[in-house]
Design an enzyme around this catalytic site. Structure first.
Site, PDB file in Angstrom:
ATOM      1  N   THR A  10       0.828  -1.221   0.000  1.00 34.70           N
ATOM      2  CA  THR A  10       0.000   0.000   0.000  1.00 34.70           C
ATOM      3  C   THR A  10       0.859   1.266   0.000  1.00 34.70           C
ATOM      4  O   THR A  10       0.719   2.124  -0.871  1.00 34.70           O
ATOM      5  CB  THR A  10      -0.915   0.000   1.252  1.00 34.70           C
ATOM      6  OG1 THR A  10      -1.651  -1.219   1.260  1.00 34.70           O
ATOM      7  CG2 THR A  10      -1.863   1.174   1.236  1.00 34.70           C
ATOM      8  N   LYS A  88       7.211   0.914  12.458  1.00 40.34           N
ATOM      9  CA  LYS A  88       7.207   1.176  13.909  1.00 40.34           C
ATOM     10  C   LYS A  88       7.488  -0.063  14.731  1.00 40.34           C
ATOM     11  O   LYS A  88       8.067   0.018  15.808  1.00 40.34           O
ATOM     12  CB  LYS A  88       5.884   1.826  14.338  1.00 40.34           C
ATOM     13  CG  LYS A  88       4.635   1.036  13.967  1.00 40.34           C
ATOM     14  CD  LYS A  88       3.967   1.599  12.746  1.00 40.34           C
ATOM     15  CE  LYS A  88       3.028   0.597  12.123  1.00 40.34           C
ATOM     16  NZ  LYS A  88       2.100   1.134  11.171  1.00 40.34           N
ATOM     17  N   VAL A 115       5.074   7.229  13.103  1.00 42.97           N
ATOM     18  CA  VAL A 115       4.091   7.653  14.123  1.00 42.97           C
ATOM     19  C   VAL A 115       3.255   8.794  13.549  1.00 42.97           C
ATOM     20  O   VAL A 115       3.801   9.818  13.150  1.00 42.97           O
ATOM     21  CB  VAL A 115       4.788   8.151  15.412  1.00 42.97           C
ATOM     22  CG1 VAL A 115       3.750   8.578  16.455  1.00 42.97           C
ATOM     23  CG2 VAL A 115       5.705   7.084  15.993  1.00 42.97           C
ATOM     24  N   GLY A 117       1.438   8.882  10.781  1.00 41.33           N
ATOM     25  CA  GLY A 117       1.260   8.937   9.324  1.00 41.33           C
ATOM     26  C   GLY A 117       1.713  10.267   8.760  1.00 41.33           C
ATOM     27  O   GLY A 117       2.893  10.621   8.830  1.00 41.33           O
ATOM     28  N   ILE A 119       1.165  13.254   9.774  1.00 42.94           N
ATOM     29  CA  ILE A 119       1.259  14.392  10.707  1.00 42.94           C
ATOM     30  C   ILE A 119       2.728  14.685  11.050  1.00 42.94           C
ATOM     31  O   ILE A 119       3.460  13.770  11.415  1.00 42.94           O
ATOM     32  CB  ILE A 119       0.502  14.078  12.019  1.00 42.94           C
ATOM     33  CG1 ILE A 119      -0.930  13.631  11.705  1.00 42.94           C
ATOM     34  CG2 ILE A 119       0.499  15.257  12.957  1.00 42.94           C
ATOM     35  CD1 ILE A 119      -1.674  13.079  12.912  1.00 42.94           C
ATOM     36  N   GLY A 170      -6.672   0.084   3.307  1.00 42.88           N
ATOM     37  CA  GLY A 170      -5.216   0.064   3.485  1.00 42.88           C
ATOM     38  C   GLY A 170      -4.749   0.680   4.788  1.00 42.88           C
ATOM     39  O   GLY A 170      -3.584   1.061   4.911  1.00 42.88           O
ATOM     40  N   GLU A 173      -2.951  -3.079   9.671  1.00 42.73           N
ATOM     41  CA  GLU A 173      -1.698  -3.818   9.511  1.00 42.73           C
ATOM     42  C   GLU A 173      -1.982  -5.136   8.789  1.00 42.73           C
ATOM     43  O   GLU A 173      -3.127  -5.606   8.758  1.00 42.73           O
ATOM     44  CB  GLU A 173      -1.107  -4.130  10.890  1.00 42.73           C
ATOM     45  CG  GLU A 173      -0.690  -2.907  11.674  1.00 42.73           C
ATOM     46  CD  GLU A 173       0.339  -2.073  10.942  1.00 42.73           C
ATOM     47  OE1 GLU A 173       1.420  -2.585  10.640  1.00 42.73           O
ATOM     48  OE2 GLU A 173       0.054  -0.895  10.646  1.00 42.73           O
ATOM     49  N   LYS A 188       4.240   2.841  18.737  1.00 42.27           N
ATOM     50  CA  LYS A 188       4.314   4.277  18.437  1.00 42.27           C
ATOM     51  C   LYS A 188       4.599   5.099  19.695  1.00 42.27           C
ATOM     52  O   LYS A 188       5.366   6.063  19.645  1.00 42.27           O
ATOM     53  CB  LYS A 188       3.013   4.728  17.768  1.00 42.27           C
ATOM     54  CG  LYS A 188       2.875   4.180  16.338  1.00 42.27           C
ATOM     55  CD  LYS A 188       1.483   4.386  15.779  1.00 42.27           C
ATOM     56  CE  LYS A 188       1.388   3.915  14.327  1.00 42.27           C
ATOM     57  NZ  LYS A 188       0.000   3.877  13.831  1.00 42.27           N
ATOM     58  N   GLY A 286      -2.870   5.133   5.902  1.00 43.37           N
ATOM     59  CA  GLY A 286      -3.339   5.129   4.512  1.00 43.37           C
ATOM     60  C   GLY A 286      -2.226   5.397   3.528  1.00 43.37           C
ATOM     61  O   GLY A 286      -1.158   5.906   3.875  1.00 43.37           O
TER      62      GLY A 286
HETATM   63  N1  HSE Z   1      -2.299   0.213  11.011  1.00 44.35           N
HETATM   64  C1  HSE Z   1      -1.859   1.552  11.283  1.00 44.35           C
HETATM   65  C2  HSE Z   1      -3.053   2.382  11.711  1.00 44.35           C
HETATM   66  C3  HSE Z   1      -1.209   2.132  10.067  1.00 44.35           C
HETATM   67  O1  HSE Z   1      -4.188   1.936  11.515  1.00 44.35           O
HETATM   68  O2  HSE Z   1      -2.851   3.463  12.248  1.00 44.35           O
HETATM   69  C4  HSE Z   1      -0.509   3.444  10.284  1.00 44.35           C
HETATM   70  O3  HSE Z   1       0.570   3.331  11.167  1.00 44.35           O
END
Ligand code: HSE
Length: 383
Positions: A10, A88, A115, A117, A119, A170, A173, A188, A286
């Site tokens: 992804t 992570k 950590v 995404g 941000i 997506g 995990e 995280k 995502g």
């Molecule tokens: N599986 C993680 C989540 C992906 O849903 O936040 C992003 O780290």
């Protein structure tokens, strides 16, 4: 900059698409077991073709998981290549080794995407370090569980159905148990705490409870309490130099910042003695949001940001989860051995609100209760 891209899942396919638009970054090789039409000329199943290519200066590690990600990262750093990663799980378990090796080799290990995404949270934590004393981090750091909790609350839909949606989009995990059981959030909070307090936090020291056991009857009870459930990861730097660190479902007020964080979004607050509270929000999971964060790491390297931005913590934190205390919602068929107010029957058991107890005590109590009631659920209650 010439890239060896590990993994075309992804996030890997997202960053590949983003980098097609750049003239200064070329994806030279892609490590992949599968073959993708039109990309066969770049794809290899042999990592040594990336490792031994002197033209490839930077590896993007997006295979995730522990192995072979750990071995491949160590090999890339030892070969003098920068590594940019969103991993992570691997980083939280090998942070000291990876950061020390990168520093010794004079290369970058950029993990901004690991950590929050998209941000820019870790990047700013790194910059704050030394300018203020950071004393707390807390927030929603898992998009999958936030989507599940939010949609269960606002649309009354079932857990499994929303989880499938998170997988399709997506966010989840490869093994969604990592999301649901709080392991992803645990990793995280370890990484963020190490940056903030300059002390490594071991994942096994973080008291962790996920949302696997939440039931639609619990959600109805939360609405009566004018509260919303969120999976919160938190850590605090205590006055005695210890660190409290935990992940647990948490009932927040329905007009709180956390309650207003919907779908796959994340929010993370950091507390500093000088600046007070800074809160970051945005998409934490995502394809494109995470690929964006990976690209920022690449751009920083190209722009000459020093690898010294990346702090090397000094030693390991002494964890004390006896220091963090609050009341808890507990729903169980088992007898509660502590003082609590009974709220009444709630589907799969009786719901209670406990007196304030420590995080340590509650997580120990939950282990005990699960021996007779494996489906029990609990959530912290915070103001
Ligand atoms: N599986 C993680 C989540 C992906 O849903 O936040 C992003 O780290």
């Amino acid at each position: 900059m010439k890239i060896g891209l590990l993994g075309l899942g992804t996030i890997g396919s997202g960053i590949y698409e983003h980098l097609l638009k750049r003239e200064d970054i070329e994806v030279k090789r892609i490590l992949e077991l599968l073959r993708h039409p039109g990309l066969e000329h770049l794809e290899t199943s042999d990592y040594s073709e990336i490792l031994n290519d002197p033209e490839i200066d930077t590896v993007i590690e997006l295979i995730g998981g522990m192995e072979p990600a750990h071995t491949f990262t160590v090999q890339a750093l030892k070969a003098g290549k920068n590594v940019v990663s969103a991993n992570k799980l691997m980083l939280s378990h090998h942070m000291e080794e990876i950061l020390t090796l990168a520093r010794e080799m004079g290369v970058h290990y950029r993990y901004d995407a690991s950590v929050g995404g998209s941000i820019p949270f870790l990047y700013n934590l790194m910059r704050y370090r030394g300018a203020d004393r950071l004393t707390g981090i807390s927030g929603i750091v898992n998009g999958t569980t936030n989507l599940i909790l939010d949609v269960m609350q606002t649309q009354g839909r079932g857990f499994d159905e929303v989880l499938k949606e998170a997988q399709a989009q997506g966010y989840a995990e490869a093994n969604p148990a990592a999301d649901i059981d709080g392991i992803d959030a645990q990793c995280k909070i370890c990484i963020a705490s190490a940056v903030a307090y300059q002390q490594y936090v071991r994942p096994e020291d973080v008291d962790t409870e996920g949302i696997r056991n939440i039931d639609s009857e619990d959600i109805i009870q939360f609405k009566r309490m004018n509260r919303v459930c969120r999976l919160i990861a938190a850590s605090t730097w205590n006055d005695d130099g210890s660190v409290s660190a935990y992940v647990e479902p948490t009932l927040v007020a329905s007009d709180s910042t956390e309650a207003a964080v919907h779908l796959n979004n994340n929010t993370i607050s950091v507390v500093g003695e000088y600046f007070g509270v800074h809160t970051f929000q945005g998409q934490g999971a995502g394809k494109h949001p995470t690929a964006f964060a990976v690209e920022l790491g690449l751009r920083d390297i190209l722009d000459g940001v020093s690898p010294r931005l990346n702090p090397i913590p000094e030693g390991y934190a002494r964890i004390d989860n006896g220091a963090a205390r609050h009341a808890y919602y507990v729903r169980t068929t088992a007898q509660l051995p502590i003082s609590a107010e009974a709220l009444g029957n709630c589907g799969k058991g009786t719901a209670y609100v406990t007196e304030p107890i420590s995080v340590r005590e509650m997580h120990d109590l939950a282990k005990q209760l699960k021996q007779t009631d494996a489906g029990m659920f609990f959530a912290g209650i915070i103001e």
